[in-house]
Scaffold this motif. Structure first.
Motif, PDB file in Angstrom:
ATOM      1  N   LEU A   1      75.224  31.439  53.438  1.00  0.00           N
ATOM      2  CA  LEU A   1      75.614  30.624  54.593  1.00  0.00           C
ATOM      3  C   LEU A   1      75.832  29.167  54.181  1.00  0.00           C
ATOM      4  O   LEU A   1      76.800  28.523  54.589  1.00  0.00           O
ATOM      5  N   ARG A   2      74.925  28.666  53.336  1.00  0.00           N
ATOM      6  CA  ARG A   2      75.104  27.296  52.836  1.00  0.00           C
ATOM      7  C   ARG A   2      76.444  27.146  52.131  1.00  0.00           C
ATOM      8  O   ARG A   2      77.164  26.173  52.336  1.00  0.00           O
ATOM      9  N   ASN A   3      76.758  28.118  51.269  1.00  0.00           N
ATOM     10  CA  ASN A   3      78.010  28.043  50.512  1.00  0.00           C
ATOM     11  C   ASN A   3      79.218  28.101  51.432  1.00  0.00           C
ATOM     12  O   ASN A   3      80.213  27.412  51.220  1.00  0.00           O
ATOM     13  N   ARG A   4      79.139  28.929  52.456  1.00  0.00           N
ATOM     14  CA  ARG A   4      80.273  29.047  53.374  1.00  0.00           C
ATOM     15  C   ARG A   4      80.478  27.776  54.168  1.00  0.00           C
ATOM     16  O   ARG A   4      81.602  27.349  54.404  1.00  0.00           O
ATOM     17  N   LEU A   5      79.374  27.188  54.610  1.00  0.00           N
ATOM     18  CA  LEU A   5      79.499  25.937  55.360  1.00  0.00           C
ATOM     19  C   LEU A   5      80.044  24.827  54.468  1.00  0.00           C
ATOM     20  O   LEU A   5      80.869  24.020  54.887  1.00  0.00           O
ATOM     21  N   TYR A   6      79.572  24.815  53.214  1.00  0.00           N
ATOM     22  CA  TYR A   6      80.073  23.811  52.274  1.00  0.00           C
ATOM     23  C   TYR A   6      81.577  23.987  52.059  1.00  0.00           C
ATOM     24  O   TYR A   6      82.342  23.024  52.099  1.00  0.00           O
ATOM     25  N   HIS A   7      81.978  25.238  51.849  1.00  0.00           N
ATOM     26  CA  HIS A   7      83.396  25.551  51.651  1.00  0.00           C
ATOM     27  C   HIS A   7      84.214  25.062  52.853  1.00  0.00           C
ATOM     28  O   HIS A   7      85.261  24.429  52.690  1.00  0.00           O
ATOM     29  N   LEU A   8      83.711  25.340  54.045  1.00  0.00           N
ATOM     30  CA  LEU A   8      84.410  24.953  55.268  1.00  0.00           C
ATOM     31  C   LEU A   8      84.577  23.436  55.347  1.00  0.00           C
ATOM     32  O   LEU A   8      85.667  22.914  55.591  1.00  0.00           O
TER      33      LEU A   8
ATOM     34  N   ARG B   1      76.155  12.672  48.494  1.00  0.00           N
ATOM     35  CA  ARG B   1      75.214  13.745  48.178  1.00  0.00           C
ATOM     36  C   ARG B   1      75.545  15.001  48.992  1.00  0.00           C
ATOM     37  O   ARG B   1      75.542  16.111  48.473  1.00  0.00           O
ATOM     38  N   TRP B   2      75.868  14.824  50.253  1.00  0.00           N
ATOM     39  CA  TRP B   2      76.200  15.973  51.098  1.00  0.00           C
ATOM     40  C   TRP B   2      77.433  16.708  50.566  1.00  0.00           C
ATOM     41  O   TRP B   2      77.485  17.927  50.592  1.00  0.00           O
ATOM     42  N   LEU B   3      78.416  15.928  50.106  1.00  0.00           N
ATOM     43  CA  LEU B   3      79.682  16.556  49.718  1.00  0.00           C
ATOM     44  C   LEU B   3      79.693  17.035  48.263  1.00  0.00           C
ATOM     45  O   LEU B   3      80.672  17.637  47.834  1.00  0.00           O
ATOM     46  N   SER B   4      78.623  16.770  47.533  1.00  0.00           N
ATOM     47  CA  SER B   4      78.612  17.152  46.122  1.00  0.00           C
ATOM     48  C   SER B   4      78.200  18.592  45.879  1.00  0.00           C
ATOM     49  O   SER B   4      78.493  19.166  44.843  1.00  0.00           O
ATOM     50  N   SER B   5      77.483  19.182  46.802  1.00  0.00           N
ATOM     51  CA  SER B   5      77.072  20.576  46.618  1.00  0.00           C
ATOM     52  C   SER B   5      76.520  21.117  47.928  1.00  0.00           C
ATOM     53  O   SER B   5      76.141  20.341  48.808  1.00  0.00           O
ATOM     54  N   PRO B   6      76.481  22.444  48.065  1.00  0.00           N
ATOM     55  CA  PRO B   6      75.888  23.006  49.273  1.00  0.00           C
ATOM     56  C   PRO B   6      74.415  22.619  49.344  1.00  0.00           C
ATOM     57  O   PRO B   6      73.713  22.673  48.334  1.00  0.00           O
ATOM     58  N   GLY B   7      73.986  22.215  50.491  1.00  0.00           N
ATOM     59  CA  GLY B   7      72.587  21.823  50.629  1.00  0.00           C
ATOM     60  C   GLY B   7      72.013  22.373  51.918  1.00  0.00           C
ATOM     61  O   GLY B   7      72.695  23.079  52.664  1.00  0.00           O
TER      62      GLY B   7
ATOM     63  N   ARG C   1      85.340  27.306  47.753  1.00  0.00           N
ATOM     64  CA  ARG C   1      85.435  26.044  47.031  1.00  0.00           C
ATOM     65  C   ARG C   1      84.070  25.645  46.494  1.00  0.00           C
ATOM     66  O   ARG C   1      83.074  25.703  47.217  1.00  0.00           O
ATOM     67  N   ILE C   2      84.010  25.280  45.237  1.00  0.00           N
ATOM     68  CA  ILE C   2      82.754  24.846  44.633  1.00  0.00           C
ATOM     69  C   ILE C   2      82.957  23.478  43.986  1.00  0.00           C
ATOM     70  O   ILE C   2      84.072  23.121  43.602  1.00  0.00           O
TER      71      ILE C   2
END
Lengths: 117, 154
Positions: free
Chosen positions: B31-38, B71-77, A15-16
């Motif tokens: 890893l950032r992207n995966r955590l964001y996805h989760l 801000r946290w939910l807008s993109s992987p950080g 998801r992006i």
């Protein structure tokens, strides 16, 4: 390599976050640039500096054609995006002269697994 | 869905020298992207069950400012471990399950790309009137010229 990881996240269906005008969210990973009728998008790789932008267009849902990459610091103002958008459209006409870019009305139309911001 | 292959990982794990900054940056971002996805997947699932569960409601639940949560939910950080804990607990009353995935245990992947992505470069040869004659070769593609080889003619 961070840019590649971002593109991998998209191609592997993670998801992006996606921004469509009129939203001005500055953190979205994928954004439709204005004028939205041009259907030019940018992937934003924000970390580290200099940030990178990857410009392209959608051929169909979940199918992004990337044409150009640039460092974000090349764009001092919004007007600086215009030549890149034109270049993007020119590439599209070169490679896909018979096709128009995909046009949707919501973020979910473009990316199945998205989080609209 | 087509997935972009990650041959760089299988190349990197068996090298005795330090992993390149690029490889490490790739893994960090992944890893950032995966955590964001989760986290975002869980947030959206909760919203489907309860449409009144907004970012503002989440912010109240974890005692953070709404703009911070936005801000946290807008993109992987570069979230801290505490942030991940707060988000998962606040969203779903859950915690992160920990595990390790060894690259060496994974089957090697095939990386295939269409030929037009890598068009044959046009080769140019430039020579200088020296003795012996030096040859400089360039790969010319649409957007760059790269020096690739230097040869010497006796």
């Amino acid at each position: 390599m961070r840019a590649r990881a971002t593109m991998d996240a998209f191609t592997s269906g993670q998801r992006i976050s996606v921004r469509l005008p009129p939203s001005k969210n500055v953190s979205a990973q994928l954004a439709l640039l204005e004028d939205a009728r041009d259907e030019v998008w940018e992937f934003r790789c924000r970390d580290p500096d200099p940030q990178m932008r990857i410009f392209g267009r959608f051929a169909e849902p979940d199918l992004f054609i990337a044409f150009i990459k640039r460092n974000r610091d090349e764009f001092k103002s919004n007007d600086d995006f215009q030549p890149v958008m034109e270049e993007c459209k020119r590439h599209w006409r070169t490679y896909f002269p018979s096709y128009t870019p995909y046009r949707g009305s919501s973020a979910h139309d473009y990316v199945s697994n998205c989080y609209p911001v | 869905m087509t997935t972009f292959q990650t041959a760089i990982l299988s190349k990197a794990i068996n090298q005795p020298e330090a992993a390149s900054g690029g490889t490490r940056a790739y893994l960090q971002e992944r890893l950032r992207n995966r955590l964001y996805h989760l986290v975002i997947d869980e947030f959206m699932s909760q919203q489907i069950e309860n449409p009144e569960f907004t970012q503002a409601a989440l912010a109240r639940r974890i005692d953070k400012r709404p703009e911070q949560v936005n801000r946290w939910l807008s993109s992987p950080g570069n979230w801290t471990i505490d942030t991940i804990s707060d988000l998962l607990f606040g969203i779903a009353g859950a915690e992160l399950e920990i595990g390790i995935n060894y690259f060496a245990d994974q089957a090697p992947r095939n990386f295939i790309e269409p030929e037009w992505l890598n068009p044959e470069p046009i080769m140019h040869v430039v020579s200088w009137p020296t003795s012996p004659i030096g040859l400089q070769m360039f790969e010319v593609t649409d957007d760059e010229i790269t020096s690739v080889d230097v040869g010497v003619l006796a």
